[in-house]
Design an enzyme around this catalytic site. Structure first.
Site, mmCIF file in Angstrom:
data_model
loop_
_atom_site.group_PDB
_atom_site.id
_atom_site.type_symbol
_atom_site.label_atom_id
_atom_site.label_comp_id
_atom_site.label_asym_id
_atom_site.label_seq_id
_atom_site.Cartn_x
_atom_site.Cartn_y
_atom_site.Cartn_z
ATOM 1 N N TYR A 175 -16.008 -16.024 -1.759
ATOM 2 C CA TYR A 175 -15.247 -15.477 -0.736
ATOM 3 C C TYR A 175 -16.114 -14.269 -0.328
ATOM 4 O O TYR A 175 -16.416 -14.267 0.916
ATOM 5 C CB TYR A 175 -14.066 -14.879 -1.437
ATOM 6 N N VAL A 217 -0.997 -9.850 -5.282
ATOM 7 C CA VAL A 217 -0.036 -8.948 -6.028
ATOM 8 C C VAL A 217 1.143 -8.726 -5.687
ATOM 9 O O VAL A 217 2.376 -8.731 -6.376
ATOM 10 C CB VAL A 217 -0.783 -7.748 -6.467
ATOM 11 N N ARG A 241 -5.230 0.007 -4.845
ATOM 12 C CA ARG A 241 -5.246 -0.837 -3.445
ATOM 13 C C ARG A 241 -4.576 -0.255 -2.573
ATOM 14 O O ARG A 241 -3.690 0.888 -2.747
ATOM 15 C CB ARG A 241 -4.636 -2.264 -3.613
ATOM 16 N N ASP A 303 -13.022 -7.783 -10.806
ATOM 17 C CA ASP A 303 -11.997 -7.156 -9.924
ATOM 18 C C ASP A 303 -12.022 -5.683 -9.456
ATOM 19 O O ASP A 303 -12.611 -4.836 -10.376
ATOM 20 C CB ASP A 303 -10.646 -7.170 -11.004
HETATM 21 P P1 NAD Z 1 -3.767 -17.526 4.241
HETATM 22 O O1 NAD Z 1 -4.440 -18.336 3.290
HETATM 23 O O2 NAD Z 1 -2.389 -17.590 4.291
HETATM 24 O O3 NAD Z 1 -4.407 -18.191 5.454
HETATM 25 C C1 NAD Z 1 -5.646 -18.932 5.838
HETATM 26 C C2 NAD Z 1 -5.257 -20.213 6.804
HETATM 27 O O4 NAD Z 1 -6.484 -20.661 7.003
HETATM 28 C C3 NAD Z 1 -4.473 -20.975 6.163
HETATM 29 O O5 NAD Z 1 -3.607 -21.520 6.837
HETATM 30 C C4 NAD Z 1 -5.306 -22.218 5.595
HETATM 31 O O6 NAD Z 1 -4.650 -23.489 5.772
HETATM 32 C C5 NAD Z 1 -6.463 -22.223 6.660
HETATM 33 N N1 NAD Z 1 -7.574 -22.740 6.342
HETATM 34 C C6 NAD Z 1 -8.354 -22.458 5.151
HETATM 35 N N2 NAD Z 1 -9.598 -23.190 5.004
HETATM 36 C C7 NAD Z 1 -9.590 -23.623 6.225
HETATM 37 C C8 NAD Z 1 -10.562 -24.477 6.727
HETATM 38 N N3 NAD Z 1 -11.549 -24.846 6.162
HETATM 39 N N4 NAD Z 1 -10.231 -25.017 8.129
HETATM 40 C C9 NAD Z 1 -8.996 -24.754 8.543
HETATM 41 N N5 NAD Z 1 -8.159 -24.149 8.228
HETATM 42 C C10 NAD Z 1 -8.427 -23.398 7.130
HETATM 43 O O7 NAD Z 1 -4.188 -16.317 4.135
HETATM 44 P P2 NAD Z 1 -4.300 -14.979 5.143
HETATM 45 O O8 NAD Z 1 -3.866 -13.717 4.477
HETATM 46 O O9 NAD Z 1 -3.245 -15.355 6.322
HETATM 47 O O10 NAD Z 1 -5.469 -14.619 5.569
HETATM 48 C C11 NAD Z 1 -6.055 -14.976 6.854
HETATM 49 C C12 NAD Z 1 -7.562 -14.482 7.057
HETATM 50 O O11 NAD Z 1 -7.802 -13.194 6.995
HETATM 51 C C13 NAD Z 1 -8.574 -15.146 6.143
HETATM 52 O O12 NAD Z 1 -9.711 -15.403 6.728
HETATM 53 C C14 NAD Z 1 -8.809 -13.926 5.131
HETATM 54 O O13 NAD Z 1 -10.052 -14.139 4.488
HETATM 55 C C15 NAD Z 1 -8.697 -12.581 5.879
HETATM 56 N N6 NAD Z 1 -8.209 -11.521 5.068
HETATM 57 C C16 NAD Z 1 -6.965 -11.449 4.663
HETATM 58 C C17 NAD Z 1 -6.399 -10.096 3.892
HETATM 59 C C18 NAD Z 1 -5.109 -10.221 3.617
HETATM 60 O O14 NAD Z 1 -4.813 -9.001 2.770
HETATM 61 N N7 NAD Z 1 -4.163 -10.869 4.125
HETATM 62 C C19 NAD Z 1 -7.450 -9.574 3.757
HETATM 63 C C20 NAD Z 1 -8.657 -9.503 4.040
HETATM 64 C C21 NAD Z 1 -8.973 -10.691 4.857
HETATM 65 N N1 UDP Z 2 -2.907 -8.149 -9.662
HETATM 66 C C1 UDP Z 2 -2.031 -7.764 -11.022
HETATM 67 N N2 UDP Z 2 -1.152 -8.909 -11.045
HETATM 68 C C2 UDP Z 2 -0.949 -10.036 -10.278
HETATM 69 C C3 UDP Z 2 -1.820 -10.327 -9.178
HETATM 70 C C4 UDP Z 2 -2.714 -9.399 -9.051
HETATM 71 O O1 UDP Z 2 -2.091 -6.995 -11.490
HETATM 72 O O2 UDP Z 2 0.211 -10.750 -10.551
HETATM 73 C C5 UDP Z 2 -3.858 -7.109 -9.501
HETATM 74 C C6 UDP Z 2 -5.300 -7.650 -9.357
HETATM 75 O O3 UDP Z 2 -5.941 -7.714 -10.611
HETATM 76 C C7 UDP Z 2 -5.934 -6.624 -8.403
HETATM 77 C C8 UDP Z 2 -4.596 -6.136 -7.555
HETATM 78 O O4 UDP Z 2 -3.572 -6.490 -8.339
HETATM 79 O O5 UDP Z 2 -6.572 -5.598 -9.121
HETATM 80 C C9 UDP Z 2 -4.891 -6.864 -5.913
HETATM 81 O O6 UDP Z 2 -4.939 -8.030 -6.332
HETATM 82 P P1 UDP Z 2 -4.763 -9.259 -5.109
HETATM 83 O O7 UDP Z 2 -5.044 -10.735 -5.652
HETATM 84 O O8 UDP Z 2 -3.503 -8.988 -4.466
HETATM 85 O O9 UDP Z 2 -6.003 -8.833 -3.929
HETATM 86 P P2 UDP Z 2 -7.536 -8.390 -4.280
HETATM 87 O O10 UDP Z 2 -7.876 -8.187 -5.677
HETATM 88 O O11 UDP Z 2 -8.187 -9.634 -3.566
HETATM 89 O O12 UDP Z 2 -7.425 -7.082 -3.599
#
Ligand code: NAD
Ligand code: UDP
Length: 352
Positions: A175, A217, A241, A303
């Site tokens: 990722y 989380v 976070r 993490d």
């Molecule tokens: P999500 O998993 O709900 O959405 C991702 C979407 O992309 C899904 O609909 C999935 O089916 C689609 N997808 C995955 N691989 C694909 C592929 N190869 N081709 C076509 N579609 C594909 O996640 P989200 O939280 O909505 O995240 C959306 C975007 O934002 C992602 O790129 C993620 O990396 C980025 N992002 C989200 C967060 C967050 O906190 N939500 C944080 C950082 C970055």
């Molecule tokens: N986490 C947790 N319990 C859960 C899921 C996640 O304590 O059931 C912790 C995880 O280890 C991390 C933080 O919560 O320290 C945020 O995790 P998340 O997967 O939401 O996002 P990211 O690690 O990508 O920031």
């Protein structure tokens, strides 16, 4: 690429959205654009598609439904301005569009680690294919990058000029490194071919339409609290976070897309108020009134210990800052999951 049928929509779980009749009557202004949202059926993507349609644009959502669901965008069909395609961005796509948002990529650690090779391909080949498309049609293109490009950061809060501390071959690398390579490709298409690019680095964002089994989380804690199951804190809960509500983030996306061509990013988008994971668990327990116990589970490899965005650039260049405080956003998200879990219980009761 294949167009999704009504049958596929019907096969999904019962809709818990309010009525969206107003979508059908949205006026389309002369400035209306055709916008591709890759990953538009996911959590963030579905909110973005909805907002773009409300603003009078035509939206093509392309998604492979690996973590997203047709149900998330079902309500947009009545607009007459929405097209849903089953498409994997790893394969090339050819559509005449004015703007592209690239959100396609699983975002939750258990989901992006389930098929790590496809995750890397999604960020790298997916970005490449969409950048080629942007170049072909002169479209502006937006990349949903991530705070994970900072890895386990040694600089706190994280500023965009910090290059990060990322393990190149650990379980999160598919990722983190995929997203870092995507940023490289975006900047090279900008420098070499003049493509207009917009990169945002998103910090932990939550809200309605996360999946109950998403694994991140906030959704985990809320679902566990509502079901009366144990709340699983990984490690000792002292890691931090900063949690942003989805509506604030989508506002930031649109401001970034509309910004002058000289602003390429990366620009951090997130809520700068920092919480420990243990504090988050306490808030969820208080707001749900749940009697769930807190239990400890091993901290996942790599993490990050702490995370908080420096959003000075977003404030200065986009006039953006989050408005929704954690307690308010959690209330809305709890109400959503409560409705989803209740609908699920009713379906099970009907079948039994
Ligand atoms: P999500 O998993 O709900 O959405 C991702 C979407 O992309 C899904 O609909 C999935 O089916 C689609 N997808 C995955 N691989 C694909 C592929 N190869 N081709 C076509 N579609 C594909 O996640 P989200 O939280 O909505 O995240 C959306 C975007 O934002 C992602 O790129 C993620 O990396 C980025 N992002 C989200 C967060 C967050 O906190 N939500 C944080 C950082 C970055
Ligand atoms: N986490 C947790 N319990 C859960 C899921 C996640 O304590 O059931 C912790 C995880 O280890 C991390 C933080 O919560 O320290 C945020 O995790 P998340 O997967 O939401 O996002 P990211 O690690 O990508 O920031």
């Amino acid at each position: 690429m294949s167009k999704v049928t009504n049958n596929l929509f019907r096969s999904e779980p019962a809709n818990v959205e309010p009525a969206w009749n107003d979508i059908a009557t949205t006026r389309r202004p002369k400035s209306s654009k055709t916008i591709l949202v890759a990953g538009g059926a996911g959590f963030l993507g579905s909110h973005l598609c909805e907002q773009l349609i409300r603003n009078g644009h035509r939206v093509v959502c392309a998604d492979n439904f690996s973590t997203g669901m047709p149900e998330n965008v079902r309500h947009l069909r009545s607009s007459g301005a929405f097209t849903l395609l089953r498409h994997d961005v790893v394969d090339p796509i050819d559509l005449r569009v004015d703007e592209i948002y690239n959100l396609a990529c699983p975002a939750s650690p258990p989901h992006y680690q389930a098929d790590p090779i496809h995750t890397t391909k999604t960020s790298v080949f997916g970005s490449l294919n969409l950048l080629e498309l942007a170049f072909r049609y002169g479209a502006r293109i937006f990349q949903a990058s991530t705070s994970e490009v900072y890895g386990d950061p040694n600089v706190h809060p994280q500023v965009e000029t910090y290059w990060g501390n990322v393990n190149p071959f650990g379980p999160r690398s598919c990722y983190d490194e995929g997203k870092r390579c995507a940023e490289t490709l975006f900047h090279d298409f900008n420098r070499v071919r003049g493509v207009e690019i917009k990169i945002v680095r998103i910090f932990n964002t939550y809200g309605p339409r996360m999946r109950p089994d998403d694994g991140r989380v906030i959704s985990n804690f809320i679902v566990q609290a509502l079901r009366g199951e144990d709340i699983t804190i990984y490690g000792d809960g002292s890691q931090t976070r900063s949690f942003c509500f989805v509506d604030d983030l989508i506002d930031g996306f649109q401001r970034m897309m509309a910004s002058p061509p000289s602003l390429t990013g990366p620009v951090n988008l997130g809520n700068p108020v920092e919480f420990t994971v243990a504090e988050l668990a306490d808030q969820v327990l208080a707001l749900t009134g749940s009697r769930s116990r807190i239990v400890r589970r091993p901290l996942p490899t790599d993490d990050p210990r702490q995370r908080r965005p420096d959003i000075s650039q977003a404030m200065r260049q986009l006039g953006w800052q989050p408005k929704v405080v954690l307690a308010e956003g959690l209330k809305q998200t709890i109400a959503y999951f409560d409705a989803v879990l209740t609908a699920k219980r009713h379906r099970i009761a009907e079948v039994a």
